[in-house]
Design an enzyme around this catalytic site. Structure first.
Site, PDB file in Angstrom:
ATOM      1  N   ASN A  22     -18.865  36.120 -11.168  1.00 46.30           N
ATOM      2  CA  ASN A  22     -18.880  37.116 -12.246  1.00 46.30           C
ATOM      3  C   ASN A  22     -19.609  36.661 -13.505  1.00 46.30           C
ATOM      4  O   ASN A  22     -19.902  37.472 -14.372  1.00 46.30           O
ATOM      5  CB  ASN A  22     -17.453  37.520 -12.616  1.00 46.30           C
ATOM      6  CG  ASN A  22     -16.728  38.180 -11.464  1.00 46.30           C
ATOM      7  OD1 ASN A  22     -17.269  38.339 -10.375  1.00 46.30           O
ATOM      8  ND2 ASN A  22     -15.496  38.556 -11.698  1.00 46.30           N
TER       9      ASN A  22
ATOM     10  N   HIS B 214     -19.242  35.541   0.343  1.00 45.62           N
ATOM     11  CA  HIS B 214     -19.821  35.631  -1.002  1.00 45.62           C
ATOM     12  C   HIS B 214     -20.751  34.451  -1.291  1.00 45.62           C
ATOM     13  O   HIS B 214     -21.516  34.490  -2.247  1.00 45.62           O
ATOM     14  CB  HIS B 214     -18.695  35.672  -2.035  1.00 45.62           C
ATOM     15  CG  HIS B 214     -18.823  36.783  -3.040  1.00 45.62           C
ATOM     16  ND1 HIS B 214     -19.774  37.773  -2.989  1.00 45.62           N
ATOM     17  CD2 HIS B 214     -18.088  37.052  -4.156  1.00 45.62           C
ATOM     18  CE1 HIS B 214     -19.623  38.603  -4.013  1.00 45.62           C
ATOM     19  NE2 HIS B 214     -18.614  38.181  -4.737  1.00 45.62           N
TER      20      HIS B 214
ATOM     21  N   ASP C  64     -25.327  37.721  -1.073  1.00 44.35           N
ATOM     22  CA  ASP C  64     -24.695  38.456   0.016  1.00 44.35           C
ATOM     23  C   ASP C  64     -24.838  39.952  -0.248  1.00 44.35           C
ATOM     24  O   ASP C  64     -24.822  40.381  -1.397  1.00 44.35           O
ATOM     25  CB  ASP C  64     -23.214  38.071   0.131  1.00 44.35           C
ATOM     26  CG  ASP C  64     -22.437  38.351  -1.153  1.00 44.35           C
ATOM     27  OD1 ASP C  64     -22.826  37.834  -2.221  1.00 44.35           O
ATOM     28  OD2 ASP C  64     -21.432  39.099  -1.110  1.00 44.35           O
TER      29      ASP C  64
ATOM     30  N   TYR D 122     -14.060  28.137  -1.385  1.00 47.84           N
ATOM     31  CA  TYR D 122     -15.023  29.237  -1.251  1.00 47.84           C
ATOM     32  C   TYR D 122     -16.235  28.887  -0.388  1.00 47.84           C
ATOM     33  O   TYR D 122     -17.034  29.765  -0.075  1.00 47.84           O
ATOM     34  CB  TYR D 122     -15.527  29.668  -2.635  1.00 47.84           C
ATOM     35  CG  TYR D 122     -14.442  30.215  -3.512  1.00 47.84           C
ATOM     36  CD1 TYR D 122     -13.861  31.453  -3.250  1.00 47.84           C
ATOM     37  CD2 TYR D 122     -13.978  29.488  -4.610  1.00 47.84           C
ATOM     38  CE1 TYR D 122     -12.848  31.959  -4.057  1.00 47.84           C
ATOM     39  CE2 TYR D 122     -12.962  29.983  -5.425  1.00 47.84           C
ATOM     40  CZ  TYR D 122     -12.406  31.213  -5.134  1.00 47.84           C
ATOM     41  OH  TYR D 122     -11.409  31.714  -5.936  1.00 47.84           O
TER      42      TYR D 122
ATOM     43  N   ASN E 203     -21.067  41.782  -8.571  1.00 52.86           N
ATOM     44  CA  ASN E 203     -20.765  41.231  -9.900  1.00 52.86           C
ATOM     45  C   ASN E 203     -21.731  40.143 -10.352  1.00 52.86           C
ATOM     46  O   ASN E 203     -21.986  39.990 -11.536  1.00 52.86           O
ATOM     47  CB  ASN E 203     -19.326  40.728  -9.953  1.00 52.86           C
ATOM     48  CG  ASN E 203     -18.344  41.873  -9.940  1.00 52.86           C
ATOM     49  OD1 ASN E 203     -18.614  42.944 -10.467  1.00 52.86           O
ATOM     50  ND2 ASN E 203     -17.197  41.667  -9.315  1.00 52.86           N
TER      51      ASN E 203
ATOM     52  N   PHE F 230     -18.715  30.642 -11.342  1.00 55.73           N
ATOM     53  CA  PHE F 230     -18.092  31.704 -10.560  1.00 55.73           C
ATOM     54  C   PHE F 230     -18.990  32.935 -10.629  1.00 55.73           C
ATOM     55  O   PHE F 230     -19.730  33.141 -11.585  1.00 55.73           O
ATOM     56  CB  PHE F 230     -16.644  32.013 -10.987  1.00 55.73           C
ATOM     57  CG  PHE F 230     -15.692  30.926 -10.554  1.00 55.73           C
ATOM     58  CD1 PHE F 230     -15.180  30.895  -9.262  1.00 55.73           C
ATOM     59  CD2 PHE F 230     -15.353  29.911 -11.428  1.00 55.73           C
ATOM     60  CE1 PHE F 230     -14.345  29.880  -8.853  1.00 55.73           C
ATOM     61  CE2 PHE F 230     -14.511  28.892 -11.024  1.00 55.73           C
ATOM     62  CZ  PHE F 230     -14.007  28.873  -9.731  1.00 55.73           C
TER      63      PHE F 230
END
Length: 191
Positions: free
Chosen positions: A69, A22, A94, A17, A115, A67
Site C-alpha cells: 500500500n 501478491h 500481480d 508473504y 493498492n 508493504f
C-alpha cells in the site's frame, strides 16, 4: 523511445508473504537480477532492496520494503534521487484480471484497485507508466480478493505463473532498449 531505467517489482516484505500471489512482482525482479547479474541489497534511503547496473544506460531494480500500500514512497524516492523520468519506469505486479500463465505489457490505464499501483500513481502524480502484469487469477468475488492475494497459489497455478515469468523475461532485451512495442508483440503472440 525511452529506454527502461527502473524496474520495480511489487510485493510485501517478510517471510510470511514470500510465496503469496501478491509477490509475483518480487519473483520477477529477483529472476531479472539473476539474469542481469545485478546484486540486490537493502537500501534504506529508498525504503527498499535495490541494485543497479552501470553502463551506457544505468538499470535500477527495486523491491519496495514499505508493504504494497505504500510502494510509491519507495519508487518516488529512487526516481527523484536518480532523476528517472516516468517514461523509463516499468512496474511488475500481480494481476487479478489475467489467468495464471498470462503476462501482458501495457502503458498507462487505471490501477484496477491494485493498492501498489494506486500509491505509485499518487506519489508520481500519474498512471502513465509501463506495467508488466502477471496473471494470478481472480477468486471469483470481490470480498475474497485480499485473502486470495495474500495466500500462495495452488501448485499448478504456481507452475503457470513461473512459466509466464520465464516467458516475459525473454523479452527483457527489448524492454531494456525501450522497444516496448516489439516486446509486447513477442510476449502477446501465442506460438
Amino acid at each position: 523511445m525511452e529506454a527502461i531505467k527502473l524496474i520495480v517489482g511489487l510485493g510485501n516484505p517478510g517471510r510470511e508473504y514470500v510465496n503469496t500471489r501478491h509477490n509475483a512482482g518480487f519473483w520477477w525482479v529477483t529472476q531479472c537480477a539473476e539474469i542481469t547479474r545485478i546484486g540486490l541489497k537493502p537500501e534504506p534511503r529508498f525504503f527498499a532492496v535495490a541494485g543497479r547496473q552501470l553502463g551506457d544506460e544505468a538499470l535500477h531494480l527495486l523491491l519496495p520494503q514499505t508493504f504494497m500500500n505504500l510502494s510509491g514512497k519507495s519508487v518516488a524516492a529512487l526516481m527523484h534521487f536518480y532523476k528517472i523520468p516516468v517514461e523509463a519506469l516499468l512496474v511488475v505486479h500481480d494481476e487479478l484480471d489475467l489467468q495464471p500463465g498470462e503476462a501482458r505489457l501495457k502503458k498507462g490505464g487505471g490501477h484496477g484497485g491494485h493498492n501498489g499501483l494506486k500509491d505509485i500513481a499518487a506519489q508520481l502524480g500519474t498512471l502513465d507508466f509501463w506495467r508488466l502484469r502477471l496473471g494470478v487469477g481472480h477468486p471469483g468475488h470481490k470480498s475474497e480478493v485480499s485473502n486470495y492475494v495474500l495466500n500462495p497459489p495452488k501448485v499448478d497455478e504456481m507452475g503457470e505463473i513461473e512459466s509466464a515469468i520465464m516467458r516475459s523475461l525473454h523479452v527483457l532485451p527489448e524492454i531494456l532498449r525501450g522497444d516496448l512495442s516489439a516486446a509486447m508483440l513477442k510476449l502477446h503472440t501465442k506460438v
